[in-house]
Write a protein that holds these residues in place. Sequence first.
Motif, short mmCIF file in Angstrom:
data_model
loop_
_atom_site.label_atom_id
_atom_site.label_comp_id
_atom_site.label_asym_id
_atom_site.label_seq_id
_atom_site.Cartn_x
_atom_site.Cartn_y
_atom_site.Cartn_z
N ALA A 2 0.79 -1.34 -0.40
CA ALA A 2 0.48 0.04 -0.05
C ALA A 2 0.81 1.16 -0.41
N VAL A 3 1.66 0.70 0.17
CA VAL A 3 2.55 2.29 -0.14
C VAL A 3 3.07 2.18 -1.32
N ARG A 4 3.55 4.03 -1.22
CA ARG A 4 3.84 4.64 -2.34
C ARG A 4 5.32 5.71 -1.94
N GLY A 5 5.43 5.23 -3.21
CA GLY A 5 7.52 5.80 -3.14
C GLY A 5 8.47 5.62 -2.05
N ASP A 6 8.81 6.81 -1.76
CA ASP A 6 9.85 6.52 0.02
C ASP A 6 9.49 6.73 0.52
N VAL A 7 8.82 7.13 1.41
CA VAL A 7 8.05 8.32 2.58
C VAL A 7 8.14 7.22 3.75
N LEU A 8 8.89 5.48 3.63
CA LEU A 8 9.30 4.50 5.00
C LEU A 8 10.60 5.25 5.33
N THR A 9 11.17 6.42 4.00
CA THR A 9 12.60 5.85 4.62
C THR A 9 12.96 7.58 4.89
N ALA A 10 14.54 8.03 5.77
CA ALA A 10 14.60 9.17 6.94
C ALA A 10 13.94 10.15 5.74
N GLY A 11 14.31 11.25 5.77
CA GLY A 11 15.19 12.22 5.35
C GLY A 11 16.58 12.97 5.75
N PRO A 12 16.58 13.78 5.54
CA PRO A 12 18.43 14.75 5.58
C PRO A 12 18.35 15.20 6.59
N ALA A 13 17.82 15.17 8.01
CA ALA A 13 17.65 15.63 9.14
C ALA A 13 17.76 14.57 10.49
N ALA A 14 17.49 13.22 9.26
CA ALA A 14 17.15 12.34 10.97
C ALA A 14 18.98 11.72 10.74
N ARG A 15 18.30 11.29 12.17
CA ARG A 15 19.60 10.26 13.19
C ARG A 15 19.82 8.82 12.44
N LEU A 16 21.24 9.34 11.80
CA LEU A 16 21.91 7.54 11.60
C LEU A 16 22.25 6.88 12.05
N ALA A 17 21.80 5.58 12.05
CA ALA A 17 21.76 4.91 13.11
C ALA A 17 23.40 3.82 12.51
N PRO A 18 24.25 3.60 14.18
CA PRO A 18 25.83 2.87 12.89
C PRO A 18 25.54 1.70 12.67
N THR A 19 24.24 0.79 12.96
CA THR A 19 24.58 -0.96 12.84
C THR A 19 24.07 -0.78 11.08
N HIS A 20 25.02 -1.84 10.72
CA HIS A 20 24.46 -2.37 8.74
C HIS A 20 23.40 -3.18 9.05
N TYR A 21 22.69 -3.65 8.28
CA TYR A 21 21.42 -4.65 8.15
C TYR A 21 22.54 -5.87 7.65
N ARG A 22 23.46 -6.24 6.51
CA ARG A 22 24.36 -7.71 6.56
C ARG A 22 24.83 -7.61 7.77
N ASP A 23 25.41 -6.75 8.39
CA ASP A 23 26.34 -7.19 10.00
C ASP A 23 25.75 -7.64 10.86
N TRP A 24 24.51 -7.00 10.88
CA TRP A 24 23.44 -7.32 12.37
C TRP A 24 22.93 -9.05 11.34
N LEU A 25 23.06 -9.51 10.20
CA LEU A 25 22.43 -10.96 10.10
C LEU A 25 23.46 -11.84 10.16
N ARG A 26 24.71 -10.90 10.00
CA ARG A 26 25.83 -11.96 10.63
C ARG A 26 25.54 -12.43 12.11
N SER A 27 25.94 -11.20 13.07
CA SER A 27 25.70 -11.79 14.28
C SER A 27 24.76 -12.31 15.11
N THR A 28 23.34 -12.65 13.97
CA THR A 28 22.24 -13.55 14.11
C THR A 28 22.43 -14.19 13.89
N ARG A 29 23.11 -14.56 13.42
CA ARG A 29 23.32 -16.55 12.61
C ARG A 29 23.20 -17.30 13.11
N LYS A 30 21.87 -18.34 12.58
CA LYS A 30 22.17 -19.32 13.85
C LYS A 30 23.26 -20.73 13.30
N GLY A 31 23.95 -21.42 14.67
CA GLY A 31 25.31 -21.66 14.41
C GLY A 31 24.00 -23.48 13.45
#
Length: 247
Positions: free
Chosen positions: A218-247
Amino acid sequence: MKITVIGTGLIGSRLAAVLEKRGHDVTTASLSSGVDLLTGAGLDAALAGAHTVVNVTNSPTFDDQSLAFFRTTVGNLLAAGEKAGVRHQVVLSIVGVDQVPQLDYYRAKLLQEELLRGGPTPYSIVRATQFFEFMEPTMSWTSDDSAVRLPATPVQPIAADDVVDALADVATGAPLDGILDVAGPDRFTLDEVGRITLAAREDGRPVVTDDRAGLFAAVRGDVLTAGPAARLAPTHYRDWLRSTRKG
């Protein structure tokens, strides 16, 4: 500082631990501790002496019933907070919540924000993008044994721990009387997130791009992404996936 955290789920329990580690006096409030936002039961005791209240509760449903939930619970919380002398009300909301009126839950969260802004207490609204932890459940809505179907909706997911850090900073600072957006450092389309996730989990199913599939269709465009004034977090998704990978 005495802080009451309303809600003890994924964010609330972590937030309480972080605030306590920073040296604050924290009270957690939820149904399990005898606090019912819908009736107001237990609120006076939970807010007694609190300087700041952080509301991270969710509606039990995501349909139009969520509007009544937030209307009632915010009203009760603001009234109890005013009675207790609370000086800062903080709420966790969603980036783009005012841009997707076709989603009942987003309309309900927007109502929550509007009630807070119109209330008697200085406030802060922290809007976060979709959590890393919710990516796989989101995929499961439109998955079967043979494929995963996802729309190409732009997203900018964030780790729950990074949301907690932002909330802790806001809760212990001066009221914003406005909105802070927080987001992850990387933008993807949702179908791309699916492919990254399946590859990390060594799941061989293909991801089929289907712009009619699931809630975010139902979402149109990029409204779920942050604008230029946003606080950007340090954790990357790929790194998080590696850290939570089930052995």
